[in-house]
Design an enzyme around this catalytic site. Structure first.
Site, PDB file in Angstrom:
ATOM      1  N   GLU A 136       0.826  -1.221   0.000  1.00 31.57           N
ATOM      2  CA  GLU A 136       0.000   0.000   0.000  1.00 31.57           C
ATOM      3  C   GLU A 136       0.855   1.264   0.000  1.00 31.57           C
ATOM      4  O   GLU A 136       2.057   1.222   0.316  1.00 31.57           O
ATOM      5  CB  GLU A 136      -0.956   0.002   1.193  1.00 31.57           C
ATOM      6  CG  GLU A 136      -0.255   0.030   2.544  1.00 31.57           C
ATOM      7  CD  GLU A 136      -1.084   0.670   3.649  1.00 31.57           C
ATOM      8  OE1 GLU A 136      -1.586   1.793   3.466  1.00 31.57           O
ATOM      9  OE2 GLU A 136      -1.210   0.028   4.716  1.00 31.57           O
ATOM     10  N   LYS A 186      -3.787  -1.832  15.496  1.00 27.29           N
ATOM     11  CA  LYS A 186      -3.352  -1.074  16.678  1.00 27.29           C
ATOM     12  C   LYS A 186      -4.484  -0.915  17.663  1.00 27.29           C
ATOM     13  O   LYS A 186      -5.642  -0.837  17.269  1.00 27.29           O
ATOM     14  CB  LYS A 186      -2.971   0.345  16.236  1.00 27.29           C
ATOM     15  CG  LYS A 186      -1.636   0.447  15.616  1.00 27.29           C
ATOM     16  CD  LYS A 186      -1.206   1.909  15.712  1.00 27.29           C
ATOM     17  CE  LYS A 186       0.122   2.078  15.041  1.00 27.29           C
ATOM     18  NZ  LYS A 186       0.015   1.933  13.590  1.00 27.29           N
TER      19      LYS A 186
HETATM   20  N1  PSU Z   1      -2.988   1.512  10.725  1.00 27.80           N
HETATM   21  C1  PSU Z   1      -1.647   1.506  10.885  1.00 27.80           C
HETATM   22  N2  PSU Z   1      -0.857   2.074   9.940  1.00 27.80           N
HETATM   23  C2  PSU Z   1      -1.388   2.653   8.817  1.00 27.80           C
HETATM   24  C3  PSU Z   1      -2.807   2.639   8.649  1.00 27.80           C
HETATM   25  C4  PSU Z   1      -3.560   2.058   9.628  1.00 27.80           C
HETATM   26  O1  PSU Z   1      -1.175   0.996  11.876  1.00 27.80           O
HETATM   27  O2  PSU Z   1      -0.639   3.172   7.978  1.00 27.80           O
HETATM   28  C5  PSU Z   1      -3.398   3.225   7.405  1.00 27.80           C
HETATM   29  C6  PSU Z   1      -3.702   2.116   6.382  1.00 27.80           C
HETATM   30  O3  PSU Z   1      -3.493   2.631   5.084  1.00 27.80           O
HETATM   31  C7  PSU Z   1      -5.174   1.852   6.609  1.00 27.80           C
HETATM   32  C8  PSU Z   1      -5.675   3.235   6.917  1.00 27.80           C
HETATM   33  O4  PSU Z   1      -5.834   1.287   5.495  1.00 27.80           O
HETATM   34  O5  PSU Z   1      -4.660   3.821   7.718  1.00 27.80           O
HETATM   35  C9  PSU Z   1      -6.998   3.204   7.633  1.00 27.80           C
HETATM   36  O6  PSU Z   1      -7.521   4.484   7.674  1.00 27.80           O
HETATM   37  P1  PSU Z   1      -8.988   4.729   8.248  1.00 27.80           P
HETATM   38  O7  PSU Z   1      -8.894   4.390   9.695  1.00 27.80           O
HETATM   39  O8  PSU Z   1      -9.246   6.197   8.002  1.00 27.80           O
HETATM   40  O9  PSU Z   1      -9.892   3.814   7.478  1.00 27.80           O
END
Ligand code: PSU
Ligand code: MN
Length: 307
Positions: free
Chosen positions: A25, A159
Site C-alpha cells: 500500500e 493497533k
Molecule cells: N494503521 C496503521 N498504519 C497505517 C494505517 C492504519 O497501523 O498506515 C493506514 C492504512 O493505510 C489503513 C488506513 O488502510 O490507515 C486506515 O484508515 P482509516 O482508519 O481512516 O480507514
C-alpha cells in the site's frame, strides 16, 4: 486493459504466468510514516519481496489511473509531497477523474489488487472499528473491502487505537477469514498480544495458501486477514505504547480530529510521543509481514500453476 487501470509490464507478465506478486500500500508511505523513513521503508519492502522470489506491486493513484506498480519517481512523490490524497473506494472516482496524486489505504490497495488479480498484499496494520464508534460510527472501509476482495492481507493485527474486540466481530460479520500465523491470539501491532483469541491458526504459508485456494475455487468472494505478530525482539513496551495511545486519543478528541484524518493523526502522535521508538517497531513489523507475504505468494502461485 481497463482505461483507468495501469499495470506495470513486469507485474502484468508475472500475473499472466502465475508467478508470485505481492501488493503493497501507499498510505503507509504518504500518511503513515515521516520522511525519509517512509521512502526508505517503501524501497526496502520492494527489495524484500524481490529477494523472496516475488514481484512487488506498490499501488497508488496518479495521472488519472490506478497504478499497479510505482516507479521510483512516483514513490518519491508519494513520500515527499504535501496534500497527497488518502484514497479508499469512496475517493477513488474523484481522484481518477481529477488526476490527483493519491495514496491508497488498505481498502484502496485491495481494490487495485483485486482488479489486477493479485492474491497477496502485505502491510503494517489494518483499519477497523474505532473506540468511540457508538458516537462516531467510524468503521474503516478496510473491513468492507476485505469482505469483497479475493486477496489475503498479511498484517500485524491492528493497533489498539481501535476497539479490537469490535474489530474482530466486524471482520467475522463480513466473512473475512482471520488466521493467526503461528499464534492463536490476535496481535495488537506493536505488541504480540491483545488477549483476544482468533478462531483459526496456521503454522505455514502453505496451509494458508490451501485455504485461499479452497475459498476462491468454491467461488466465494472475500478475503483473508493473516495476523502475524511482531517478532518478539522488536515488540514495544506495552505500558509505554498504551500510554502513548491514550494520550493520542485524548489529543485527537481535544483537537476534534475525525474521519479520514484520525488514523494519520494518531500514528504521527504516537511516533512523536515514543521518540521514534514506535516507528522503529513499525518498520520491523512491516518487513516481517512482507517476508511472510512473499512466502505466501510463492506458495499460492505454486498451487495455481499446478491446477
Ligand atoms: N494503521 C496503521 N498504519 C497505517 C494505517 C492504519 O497501523 O498506515 C493506514 C492504512 O493505510 C489503513 C488506513 O488502510 O490507515 C486506515 O484508515 P482509516 O482508519 O481512516 O480507514
Ligand atoms: Mn474512518
Amino acid at each position: 486493459m481497463k482505461p483507468f487501470l495501469s499495470i506495470h509490464s513486469e507485474i502484468q507478465s508475472a500475473l499472466k504466468n502465475d508467478e508470485p506478486v505481492v501488493a503493497l500500500e501507499s498510505t503507509i508511505v504518504a500518511h503513515g510514516m515521516p520522511y525519509p523513513e517512509n521512502l526508505e521503508t517503501a524501497q526496502r519492502l520492494e527489495s524484500l519481496v524481490r529477494s523472496a522470489g516475488a514481484v512487488p506491486a506498490t499501488i497508488a493513484v496518479a495521472n488519472g489511473q490506478l497504478q499497479i506498480g510505482c516507479d521510483a519517481e512516483l514513490l518519491h512523490s508519494l513520500a515527499t509531497e504535501q496534500n497527497v490524497w488518502k484514497v479508499s473506494r469512496r475517493d477513488l472516482p474523484m481522484a481518477l477523474a481529477g488526476s490527483k496524486l493519491g495514496a491508497t489505504t488498505v481498502s484502496g490497495t485491495l481494490i487495485g489488487a483485486n482488479l489486477a488479480g493479485i492474491s497477496v498484499f502485505a502491510t503494517g496494520g489494518i483499519g477497523g472499528v474505532h473506540r468511540d464508534v457508538a458516537n462516531t460510527w467510524d468503521i474503516s472501509a478496510d473491513i468492507t473491502e476485505l469482505a469483497q476482495s479475493r486477496v489475503a492481507v498479511v498484517s500485524a493485527g491492528a493497533k489498539s487505537i481501535l476497539d479490537l474486540p469490535k474489530t474482530l466481530e466486524a471482520l467475522e460479520t463480513a466473512g473475512v477469514t482471520v488466521i493467526g500465523y503461528k499464534t492463536n491470539e490476535f496481535p495488537a501491532f506493536f505488541v504480540r498480544e491483545s488477549g483476544l483469541q482468533v478462531r483459526h491458526q496456521a503454522q505455514s504459508p502453505g496451509e494458508i495458501a490451501r485455504a485461499m485456494h479452497a475459498k476462491w475455487t468454491l467461488g466465494l468472494d472475500g478475503g483473508f486477514l493473516v495476523a502475524n505478530p511482531i517478532p518478539a525482539e522488536f515488540a514495544a513496551d506495552s505500558t509505554a505504547i498504551n500510554h502513548a495511545i491514550e494520550l493520542g486519543l485524548e489529543a485527537a478528541a481535544n483537537a476534534q480530529i475525525q474521519g479520514k484524518d484520525l488514523t494519520p493523526f494518531l500514528l504521527r502522535f504516537i511516533n512523536e510521543v515514543t521518540d521514534g521508538k514506535s516507528l522503529a517497531s513499525n518498520r520491523k513489523l512491516v518487513e516481517n509481514n512482507v517476508s511472510v507475504g512473499a512466502q505466501l505468494a510463492v506458495e499460492f502461485a505454486r498451487l495455481k500453476s499446478a491446477e
